[in-house]
Write an enzyme that holds these catalytic residues in place. Structure first.
Site, PDB file in Angstrom:
ATOM      1  CG  HIS A   1      -3.152  -1.044  -6.852  1.00  0.00           C
ATOM      2  ND1 HIS A   1      -3.583  -0.399  -5.713  1.00  0.00           N
ATOM      3  CD2 HIS A   1      -3.059  -2.345  -6.503  1.00  0.00           C
ATOM      4  CE1 HIS A   1      -3.735  -1.275  -4.731  1.00  0.00           C
ATOM      5  NE2 HIS A   1      -3.426  -2.467  -5.199  1.00  0.00           N
TER       6      HIS A   1
ATOM      7  CD  GLU B   1      -3.122   2.945  -5.299  1.00  0.00           C
ATOM      8  OE1 GLU B   1      -4.121   2.272  -5.640  1.00  0.00           O
ATOM      9  OE2 GLU B   1      -2.109   2.427  -4.834  1.00  0.00           O
TER      10      GLU B   1
ATOM     11  NE  ARG C   1      -4.231  -1.510   0.122  1.00  0.00           N
ATOM     12  CZ  ARG C   1      -4.340  -2.595  -0.653  1.00  0.00           C
ATOM     13  NH1 ARG C   1      -3.360  -2.915  -1.483  1.00  0.00           N
ATOM     14  NH2 ARG C   1      -5.429  -3.341  -0.607  1.00  0.00           N
TER      15      ARG C   1
ATOM     16  CB  SER D   1      -4.293  -8.965  -7.896  1.00  0.00           C
ATOM     17  OG  SER D   1      -5.155  -7.850  -8.107  1.00  0.00           O
TER      18      SER D   1
HETATM   19  C1  DGY Z   1      -5.402  -6.284  -2.872  1.00  0.00           C
HETATM   20  O1  DGY Z   1      -6.059  -7.292  -3.170  1.00  0.00           O
HETATM   21  O2  DGY Z   1      -5.385  -5.823  -1.738  1.00  0.00           O
HETATM   22  C2  DGY Z   1      -4.613  -5.644  -3.965  1.00  0.00           C
HETATM   23  O3  DGY Z   1      -4.048  -4.461  -3.608  1.00  0.00           O
HETATM   24  C3  DGY Z   1      -5.433  -5.499  -5.228  1.00  0.00           C
HETATM   25  O4  DGY Z   1      -5.521  -6.761  -5.769  1.00  0.00           O
END
Ligand code: DGY
Length: 330
Positions: free
Chosen positions: A293, A275, A246, A296
């Site tokens: 970001h 963000e 983060r 994922s």
């Molecule tokens: C999360 O899942 O916390 C990531 O920052 C976004 O996939």
């Protein structure tokens, strides 16, 4: 007669604030009436749409404050976040309201660890500068002193936060012949450490003894602004910082100063304070490799995140145990 909306046999009504992968939508529609908003982040507009809903699926883009939780319609019986991190959620308020809360651990671990390595390599080898030079037609041929970066192989990587993602980042370091330093509050808990991983007595020790540091701490009151000017001053001159956790873990102004002075050689960042706005402080700092970001952002991770929420929601409405319920008392 209209069925009581909270009778177990009724189809639950689920609100999602963002469009989701097709497989996720299909699974949710298999047991629920699903309403999908077009990327709504405004808390009031989300609350308005929650009227009569049984469940809310939000993302880290919606601040679930104590006020938000207090104003959630009583019909909402469960809260889900399409993320593993939940610093955007006021856990105390969720607990006080007795609202079950689910997130998406595990399924994004490997994808996020891969992005940490993209950032590490991109920052060390000046990936962004090199791309820009080539694309903008400024490359006039090979030169002995051109775009010279930092070695990665054989160096020491500090992994700050040794949870699932930190461990996955550390595993990859073996392939680069790197030594990994980390800190564990409860050493010996979890799987045994691989040979290339050594424990240190504190996060600060790890920070001070590493050539690269990768941040994997959860953002909380305790960790907000953790990498500040005082800590940066203790780092090895020319160290490289990577952050896929983060943005709020880093004091961005202090990092930018250190990049300008050369105390930090480069930074690879996937996350930012405030963000989606990225501060001018960071954008104008030298030697950065920045991504929006996307830790994922692979098909399997994003499908997996949604399918995990869908399975847990289905279990919840069937009165079955859920796999990824967050312990809101911690
Ligand atoms: C999360 O899942 O916390 C990531 O920052 C976004 O996939």
């Amino acid at each position: 007669m209209q069925p009581d909306p909270i009778e177990p046999q009724a189809r639950p009504r689920i609100l999602a604030t963002y469009p989701m992968p097709e497989r996720v939508v299909a699974q949710l529609r298999g047991f629920a009436d699903l309403t999908v908003l077009d990327g709504e982040t405004d808390p009031q507009r989300v609350l308005d749409q929650c009227q009569g809903m049984d469940a809310l699926i939000c993302t880290l883009m919606t601040k679930v404050s104590a006020d938000f939780v207090a104003r959630l319609p009583q019909s909402v019986r469960i809260l889900a976040t399409y993320s593993v991190g939940y610093d955007h959620v006021d856990l105390k308020a969720v607990q006080a309201r007795g609202l079950p809360f689910i997130n998406t651990p595990d399924v994004l671990t490997e994808a996020t660890a891969d992005i940490a390595w993209l950032l590490l390599l991109g920052a060390a080898r000046r990936g962004w500068e090199a791309q820009s030079m080539l694309r903008e037609g400024r490359w006039i041929g090979w030169e002995p002193t051109q775009l010279v970066g930092a070695d990665v192989h054989g160096k020491t990587l500090g992994v700050l936060g040794f949870g699932r993602i930190g461990r996955a980042v550390a595993r990859r370091a073996a392939g680069f012949g790197m030594k990994v330093l980390t800190f564990q509050r409860n050493p010996g808990s979890g799987d045994p450490l691989p040979d290339h991983v050594e424990l240190r007595g504190s996060l600060d020790e790890v920070l001070a003894q590493s050539d690269f540091v990768s941040l994997h701490l959860p953002l909380s009151e305790q960790t907000s602004g953790w990498l500040n000017a005082r800590r940066i001053a203790t780092m090895r001159p020319g160290a490289i910082v990577v952050n896929t956790a983060r943005g709020g873990l880093i004091e961005e102004a202090a990092l930018a100063d250190a990049l300008r002075s050369g105390q930090i050689a480069a930074a690879g960042l996937d996350v930012f304070v405030g963000e989606p706005k990225v501060s001018e402080t960071i954008l104008s700092a030298p030697n950065t490799y920045l991504l929006p970001h996307v830790g994922s952002a692979t098909t399997s991770a994003r499908d997996g995140m949604g399918l995990s929420l869908a399975s847990d929601l289905e279990a919840f409405f069937a009165g079955q145990p859920m796999l990824s319920q967050v312990d809101t008392s911690v």
